[in-house]
Design a protein around this motif. Structure first.
Motif, PDB file in Angstrom:
ATOM      1  N   LEU A  78      32.030  11.788   9.164  1.00 39.19           N
ATOM      2  CA  LEU A  78      31.590  13.166   8.970  1.00 39.19           C
ATOM      3  C   LEU A  78      30.466  13.223   7.938  1.00 39.19           C
ATOM      4  O   LEU A  78      30.447  12.421   6.997  1.00 39.19           O
ATOM      5  CB  LEU A  78      32.750  14.047   8.483  1.00 39.19           C
ATOM      6  N   PRO A  79      29.564  14.194   8.057  1.00 35.41           N
ATOM      7  CA  PRO A  79      28.500  14.357   7.054  1.00 35.41           C
ATOM      8  C   PRO A  79      28.964  15.092   5.795  1.00 35.41           C
ATOM      9  O   PRO A  79      28.149  15.541   5.003  1.00 35.41           O
ATOM     10  CB  PRO A  79      27.438  15.151   7.809  1.00 35.41           C
ATOM     11  N   VAL A  80      30.279  15.250   5.648  1.00 37.12           N
ATOM     12  CA  VAL A  80      30.876  15.802   4.429  1.00 37.12           C
ATOM     13  C   VAL A  80      32.005  14.868   4.007  1.00 37.12           C
ATOM     14  O   VAL A  80      32.509  14.082   4.808  1.00 37.12           O
ATOM     15  CB  VAL A  80      31.423  17.234   4.631  1.00 37.12           C
ATOM     16  N   SER A  81      32.411  14.952   2.744  1.00 37.61           N
ATOM     17  CA  SER A  81      33.536  14.156   2.259  1.00 37.61           C
ATOM     18  C   SER A  81      34.844  14.888   2.571  1.00 37.61           C
ATOM     19  O   SER A  81      34.976  16.076   2.274  1.00 37.61           O
ATOM     20  CB  SER A  81      33.419  13.936   0.748  1.00 37.61           C
ATOM     21  N   ASN A  82      35.790  14.169   3.154  1.00 39.33           N
ATOM     22  CA  ASN A  82      37.063  14.776   3.540  1.00 39.33           C
ATOM     23  C   ASN A  82      38.145  14.393   2.535  1.00 39.33           C
ATOM     24  O   ASN A  82      38.579  13.239   2.467  1.00 39.33           O
ATOM     25  CB  ASN A  82      37.455  14.310   4.942  1.00 39.33           C
ATOM     26  N   LEU A  83      38.597  15.369   1.737  1.00 34.42           N
ATOM     27  CA  LEU A  83      39.617  15.134   0.717  1.00 34.42           C
ATOM     28  C   LEU A  83      41.007  15.563   1.177  1.00 34.42           C
ATOM     29  O   LEU A  83      41.950  15.559   0.375  1.00 34.42           O
ATOM     30  CB  LEU A  83      39.248  15.884  -0.572  1.00 34.42           C
ATOM     31  N   TYR A  84      41.147  15.910   2.436  1.00 38.36           N
ATOM     32  CA  TYR A  84      42.440  16.338   2.974  1.00 38.36           C
ATOM     33  C   TYR A  84      43.443  15.194   2.863  1.00 38.36           C
ATOM     34  O   TYR A  84      43.135  14.044   3.182  1.00 38.36           O
ATOM     35  CB  TYR A  84      42.260  16.736   4.436  1.00 38.36           C
ATOM     36  N   LYS A  85      44.662  15.491   2.410  1.00 36.57           N
ATOM     37  CA  LYS A  85      45.633  14.436   2.143  1.00 36.57           C
ATOM     38  C   LYS A  85      46.204  13.819   3.417  1.00 36.57           C
ATOM     39  O   LYS A  85      46.682  12.680   3.388  1.00 36.57           O
ATOM     40  CB  LYS A  85      46.769  14.984   1.271  1.00 36.57           C
ATOM     41  N   SER A  86      46.193  14.555   4.529  1.00 34.28           N
ATOM     42  CA  SER A  86      46.667  13.993   5.796  1.00 34.28           C
ATOM     43  C   SER A  86      45.586  14.200   6.858  1.00 34.28           C
ATOM     44  O   SER A  86      45.715  15.053   7.741  1.00 34.28           O
ATOM     45  CB  SER A  86      47.980  14.651   6.232  1.00 34.28           C
ATOM     46  N   PRO A  87      44.489  13.435   6.781  1.00 35.53           N
ATOM     47  CA  PRO A  87      43.355  13.649   7.679  1.00 35.53           C
ATOM     48  C   PRO A  87      43.712  13.515   9.154  1.00 35.53           C
ATOM     49  O   PRO A  87      43.059  14.119  10.002  1.00 35.53           O
ATOM     50  CB  PRO A  87      42.353  12.574   7.244  1.00 35.53           C
ATOM     51  N   GLU A  88      44.757  12.741   9.467  1.00 31.81           N
ATOM     52  CA  GLU A  88      45.145  12.570  10.867  1.00 31.81           C
ATOM     53  C   GLU A  88      45.754  13.844  11.455  1.00 31.81           C
ATOM     54  O   GLU A  88      45.845  13.988  12.687  1.00 31.81           O
ATOM     55  CB  GLU A  88      46.141  11.408  11.004  1.00 31.81           C
ATOM     56  N   THR A  89      46.151  14.794  10.615  1.00 34.96           N
ATOM     57  CA  THR A  89      46.721  16.051  11.100  1.00 34.96           C
ATOM     58  C   THR A  89      45.731  17.212  11.041  1.00 34.96           C
ATOM     59  O   THR A  89      46.060  18.327  11.460  1.00 34.96           O
ATOM     60  CB  THR A  89      47.968  16.444  10.284  1.00 34.96           C
ATOM     61  N   LEU A  90      44.548  16.968  10.512  1.00 34.81           N
ATOM     62  CA  LEU A  90      43.568  18.043  10.347  1.00 34.81           C
ATOM     63  C   LEU A  90      42.939  18.409  11.688  1.00 34.81           C
ATOM     64  O   LEU A  90      42.415  17.544  12.396  1.00 34.81           O
ATOM     65  CB  LEU A  90      42.480  17.611   9.365  1.00 34.81           C
TER      66      LEU A  90
END
Length: 239
Positions: A78-90
């Motif tokens: 992604l062209p942004v940083s992903n700080l979501y703790k469970s990226p597989e569920t986003l």
């Protein structure tokens, strides 16, 4: 570069045809594999599919794509940083909305409100870092819940721009409760984010965006094609 982006949601699908960064045409179709003939008749250099309703491999066999066919997943760059703790569920749509916000408002704190089957809230900071947000029932989901989980309340589906706050019939009371209650919810969440993030940009998209455009307080930006544009930016970042 002519590219195709498809967003498969809970209740329907949307598509956009891009020439480089320019959205040439867009439309919608059902989730039963009924791909518009307009798309079947074209050849695309690249394509991306985002789905919150399961895998979408069936599309690849039906479309003419000479280059990369990308299905958005937790592993997609992604062209942004992903700080979501469970990226597989986003949800794919939430990621695309954040990327779209970053494209339109780089260097700004952004709150994306996607008002569809669910209402999602997604926060992207001025450094291009996606933090997460919230998920709540959408307007139609609330109407259906009142009907399905009670014995006598009717199913209401009206979304009136100028609804009455004081309902004088059961149907009017349901409309007031759902619409006024959701407007209060969204206004309150915007206020909470504004208190924690300076110079906040609020962007609204989704099928019920027009209703909120007329009823929310403060300045908001309604960008109906935000998810499609975000998907196009993700595709461009990966080819």
């Amino acid at each position: 570069m002519r590219s195709l982006v498809i967003d498969i949601g809970n209740t329907g699908s949307k598509y956009g045809v891009f020439e480089n960064e320019i959205l040439l045409t867009n439309g919608s179709f059902g989730n039963k594999g009924s791909i518009p003939q307009e798309l079947l008749d074209q050849e695309f250099e690249h394509a991306i599919v985002a789905s919150v309703a399961g895998k979408a491999h069936f599309l690849q066999a039906k479309l003419s794509v000479s280059g990369q066919f990308l299905e958005l997943s937790a592993q997609t760059a992604l062209p942004v940083s992903n700080l979501y703790k469970s990226p597989e569920t986003l949800g794919a749509d939430r990621k695309a909305g954040a990327v779209g916000a970053h494209y339109f408002f780089p260097g700004r704190n952004c709150l994306v409100i996607d008002a569809g089957t669910c209402i999602t809230y997604d926060f992207l900071d001025s450094q291009g870092q996606y933090h997460g947000g919230g998920i709540s029932p959408g307007l139609q989901m609330k109407y259906k819940a009142l009907h399905n989980f009670t014995g006598r309340l009717p199913l209401v589906q009206q979304i009136d721009q100028n609804f009455s706050l004081i309902g004088q019939t059961t149907q009017e009371s349901i409309i007031s409760g759902v619409l006024a209650g959701t407007v209060a919810e969204v206004n309150g969440i915007i206020q909470n984010y504004s208190e924690n993030a300076s110079d906040l940009v609020v962007i609204v998209c989704g099928g019920d965006a027009a209703f909120f455009e007329s009823n929310l307080k403060g300045r908001i930006f309604v960008i109906p094609e935000l998810i499609l544009i975000g998907l196009q930016r993700i595709l461009a970042y990966n080819v």
